[in-house]
Design a protein around this motif. Structure first.
Motif, PDB file in Angstrom:
ATOM      1  N   GLU A  77       0.835  -1.197   0.000  1.00 49.94           N
ATOM      2  CA  GLU A  77       0.000   0.000   0.000  1.00 49.94           C
ATOM      3  C   GLU A  77       0.870   1.247   0.000  1.00 49.94           C
ATOM      4  O   GLU A  77       2.082   1.184   0.243  1.00 49.94           O
ATOM      5  N   LYS A  78       0.255   2.363  -0.240  1.00 44.89           N
ATOM      6  CA  LYS A  78       0.963   3.633  -0.314  1.00 44.89           C
ATOM      7  C   LYS A  78       1.639   3.959   1.019  1.00 44.89           C
ATOM      8  O   LYS A  78       1.009   3.911   2.074  1.00 44.89           O
ATOM      9  N   PRO A  79       2.935   4.278   1.010  1.00 45.07           N
ATOM     10  CA  PRO A  79       3.648   4.617   2.254  1.00 45.07           C
ATOM     11  C   PRO A  79       3.043   5.845   2.930  1.00 45.07           C
ATOM     12  O   PRO A  79       2.575   6.772   2.265  1.00 45.07           O
ATOM     13  N   THR A  80       3.033   5.830   4.238  1.00 47.25           N
ATOM     14  CA  THR A  80       2.515   6.952   5.021  1.00 47.25           C
ATOM     15  C   THR A  80       3.524   7.289   6.112  1.00 47.25           C
ATOM     16  O   THR A  80       3.950   6.405   6.858  1.00 47.25           O
ATOM     17  N   LEU A  81       3.907   8.524   6.205  1.00 44.82           N
ATOM     18  CA  LEU A  81       4.872   8.945   7.221  1.00 44.82           C
ATOM     19  C   LEU A  81       4.296   8.707   8.616  1.00 44.82           C
ATOM     20  O   LEU A  81       3.198   9.155   8.927  1.00 44.82           O
ATOM     21  N   LEU A  82       5.052   7.971   9.451  1.00 49.86           N
ATOM     22  CA  LEU A  82       4.579   7.671  10.802  1.00 49.86           C
ATOM     23  C   LEU A  82       4.930   8.818  11.751  1.00 49.86           C
ATOM     24  O   LEU A  82       6.096   9.061  12.037  1.00 49.86           O
ATOM     25  N   LYS A  83       3.905   9.509  12.226  1.00 49.58           N
ATOM     26  CA  LYS A  83       4.091  10.607  13.179  1.00 49.58           C
ATOM     27  C   LYS A  83       3.439  10.275  14.522  1.00 49.58           C
ATOM     28  O   LYS A  83       4.068  10.352  15.557  1.00 49.58           O
ATOM     29  N   GLN A  84       2.155   9.931  14.464  1.00 52.04           N
ATOM     30  CA  GLN A  84       1.408   9.598  15.677  1.00 52.04           C
ATOM     31  C   GLN A  84       1.660   8.168  16.135  1.00 52.04           C
ATOM     32  O   GLN A  84       1.537   7.858  17.312  1.00 52.04           O
ATOM     33  N   CYS A  85       1.992   7.293  15.194  1.00 53.18           N
ATOM     34  CA  CYS A  85       2.118   5.864  15.495  1.00 53.18           C
ATOM     35  C   CYS A  85       3.466   5.306  15.036  1.00 53.18           C
ATOM     36  O   CYS A  85       3.516   4.447  14.136  1.00 53.18           O
ATOM     37  N   PRO A  86       4.566   5.752  15.617  1.00 53.36           N
ATOM     38  CA  PRO A  86       5.872   5.214  15.219  1.00 53.36           C
ATOM     39  C   PRO A  86       5.989   3.727  15.545  1.00 53.36           C
ATOM     40  O   PRO A  86       5.396   3.243  16.503  1.00 53.36           O
ATOM     41  N   ALA A  87       6.743   3.023  14.711  1.00 51.68           N
ATOM     42  CA  ALA A  87       6.968   1.591  14.901  1.00 51.68           C
ATOM     43  C   ALA A  87       8.471   1.333  14.920  1.00 51.68           C
ATOM     44  O   ALA A  87       9.195   1.768  14.019  1.00 51.68           O
ATOM     45  N   TYR A  88       8.949   0.637  15.961  1.00 56.50           N
ATOM     46  CA  TYR A  88      10.382   0.394  16.111  1.00 56.50           C
ATOM     47  C   TYR A  88      10.664  -1.094  16.286  1.00 56.50           C
ATOM     48  O   TYR A  88      10.013  -1.772  17.081  1.00 56.50           O
ATOM     49  N   TYR A  89      11.640  -1.570  15.524  1.00 58.15           N
ATOM     50  CA  TYR A  89      12.038  -2.969  15.559  1.00 58.15           C
ATOM     51  C   TYR A  89      13.158  -3.188  16.571  1.00 58.15           C
ATOM     52  O   TYR A  89      14.022  -2.329  16.750  1.00 58.15           O
ATOM     53  N   VAL A  90      13.154  -4.365  17.193  1.00 55.08           N
ATOM     54  CA  VAL A  90      14.256  -4.762  18.089  1.00 55.08           C
ATOM     55  C   VAL A  90      15.200  -5.713  17.361  1.00 55.08           C
ATOM     56  O   VAL A  90      16.271  -6.047  17.868  1.00 55.08           O
ATOM     57  N   ASP A  91      14.790  -6.152  16.161  1.00 53.13           N
ATOM     58  CA  ASP A  91      15.650  -6.993  15.331  1.00 53.13           C
ATOM     59  C   ASP A  91      15.120  -6.937  13.895  1.00 53.13           C
ATOM     60  O   ASP A  91      13.977  -6.531  13.658  1.00 53.13           O
ATOM     61  N   PHE A  92      15.935  -7.350  12.960  1.00 48.68           N
ATOM     62  CA  PHE A  92      15.504  -7.369  11.571  1.00 48.68           C
ATOM     63  C   PHE A  92      14.519  -8.511  11.339  1.00 48.68           C
ATOM     64  O   PHE A  92      14.752  -9.634  11.812  1.00 48.68           O
ATOM     65  N   PRO A  93      13.447  -8.261  10.595  1.00 44.27           N
ATOM     66  CA  PRO A  93      12.475  -9.323  10.335  1.00 44.27           C
ATOM     67  C   PRO A  93      12.921 -10.311   9.266  1.00 44.27           C
ATOM     68  O   PRO A  93      12.287 -11.356   9.085  1.00 44.27           O
ATOM     69  N   SER A  94      14.009 -10.006   8.563  1.00 41.90           N
ATOM     70  CA  SER A  94      14.507 -10.934   7.537  1.00 41.90           C
ATOM     71  C   SER A  94      15.980 -10.675   7.275  1.00 41.90           C
ATOM     72  O   SER A  94      16.502  -9.575   7.525  1.00 41.90           O
ATOM     73  N   LYS A  95      16.655 -11.705   6.759  1.00 41.97           N
ATOM     74  CA  LYS A  95      18.077 -11.574   6.431  1.00 41.97           C
ATOM     75  C   LYS A  95      18.278 -10.578   5.290  1.00 41.97           C
ATOM     76  O   LYS A  95      19.267  -9.834   5.253  1.00 41.97           O
ATOM     77  N   ALA A  96      17.310 -10.553   4.368  1.00 36.26           N
ATOM     78  CA  ALA A  96      17.410  -9.640   3.232  1.00 36.26           C
ATOM     79  C   ALA A  96      17.452  -8.187   3.697  1.00 36.26           C
ATOM     80  O   ALA A  96      18.243  -7.374   3.185  1.00 36.26           O
ATOM     81  N   LEU A  97      16.609  -7.852   4.671  1.00 38.94           N
ATOM     82  CA  LEU A  97      16.597  -6.484   5.186  1.00 38.94           C
ATOM     83  C   LEU A  97      17.863  -6.195   5.992  1.00 38.94           C
ATOM     84  O   LEU A  97      18.385  -5.071   5.956  1.00 38.94           O
TER      85      LEU A  97
END
Length: 269
Positions: A158-178
């Protein structure tokens, strides 16, 4: 010839009796419902022994739900799901059945075939599940009807949306490719995610913009993310939880519905 004698008209009497009878039924049902709500902890103990059925409009098919849970635990063993934790969700649901039965959940996933069994468990608990294949379709449903909770997958094109109100942060990479793409730099990856998030997390930002007081309330989050690739790896500020475990999903749904009134999500703001 004897004078004509008019027979009494009892139509109004019959109508009055019918009206009083209907009113009496409503009063009796109301009294029973109030009694059950005040003494639910005792009634729920009896209900735990019931395998399936419907009582005063409260639907719960424990036997069917347990069968689906057994299938889930086998098919999604890789997620770490356990049967006791999933069955525990059923026990909790029984204790708060008036808040669970009749609840409405909007499930957003472009590939709904991935969660057929999970939806079946919720429906066996008396929950109505409405499918949406995209964020825009979810918005259409929210504008037209009331829902108590939104469940969403993570990856959607889907179309990317800048996260301002709802930031999302990873504690690890979800895949080796990333991991390879960002040179094992998790901070760089997280910064990128705020400007180009995956579709599911972008949905939260979109819904907050339209329903600020509802989806923007971080004390009572209305979104649960159920996503195989991101479960346990990321936290989204506007969600209740991000998980890939069906047992955790069920516990989270029961907890969310049991802690608030039905129809949290209004058709208009």
């Amino acid at each position: 010839m004897e004078p004509h004698t008019r027979r009494p008209d009892y139509t109004w009497v019959s109508s009055l009796v019918e009206a009083l009878s209907s009113l009496l039924k409503i009063v009796i049902i109301s009294i029973v419902m109030i009694f059950l709500l005040l003494h639910w902890q005792y009634f729920s103990r009896w209900l735990e022994g019931v395998t399936h059925g419907e009582f005063l409009g409260l639907k719960f098919d424990r036997a069917a739900a347990e069968q689906k849970i057994d299938q889930l635990v086998i098919e999604k063993a890789q997620s770490g799901a356990t049967r006791p934790f999933a069955i525990g969700a059923l026990a909790r649901a029984e204790r708060v059945l008036p808040a669970i039965s009749g609840a409405r959940v909007l499930w957003v996933d472009q590939d709904p075939g991935n969660n057929v069994i999970e939806r079946g468990v919720l429906e066996n608990m008396g929950i109505t599940v409405q499918l949406a294949l995209s964020t825009s379709e979810a918005q259409t449903f929210l504008r037209a009807d009331n829902y108590d909770l939104v469940i969403s997958n993570g990856y959607r094109d889907e179309k990317p949306t800048l996260l301002k109100q709802c930031p999302a942060y990873y504690v690890d990479f979800p895949s080796k490719a990333l991991r390879d793409q960002f040179g094992d730099d998790l901070q760089k990856f997280n910064i990128h995610q705020q400007s180009d998030p995956i579709g599911g997390f972008a949905m939260a930002e979109v819904l907050v913009a339209e329903y600020t007081t509802v989806f923007g309330d971080r004390q009572v989050p209305r979104i649960i993310y159920y996503t195989a690739s991101n479960g346990g790896l990321v936290a989204d500020a506007c969600s209740r939880i991000v998980t890939n475990r069906p047992d955790v999903l069920l516990q989270s749904v029961v907890s969310a519905l049991g802690s608030g009134p039905n129809n949290w999500l209004p058709k208009s703001v």
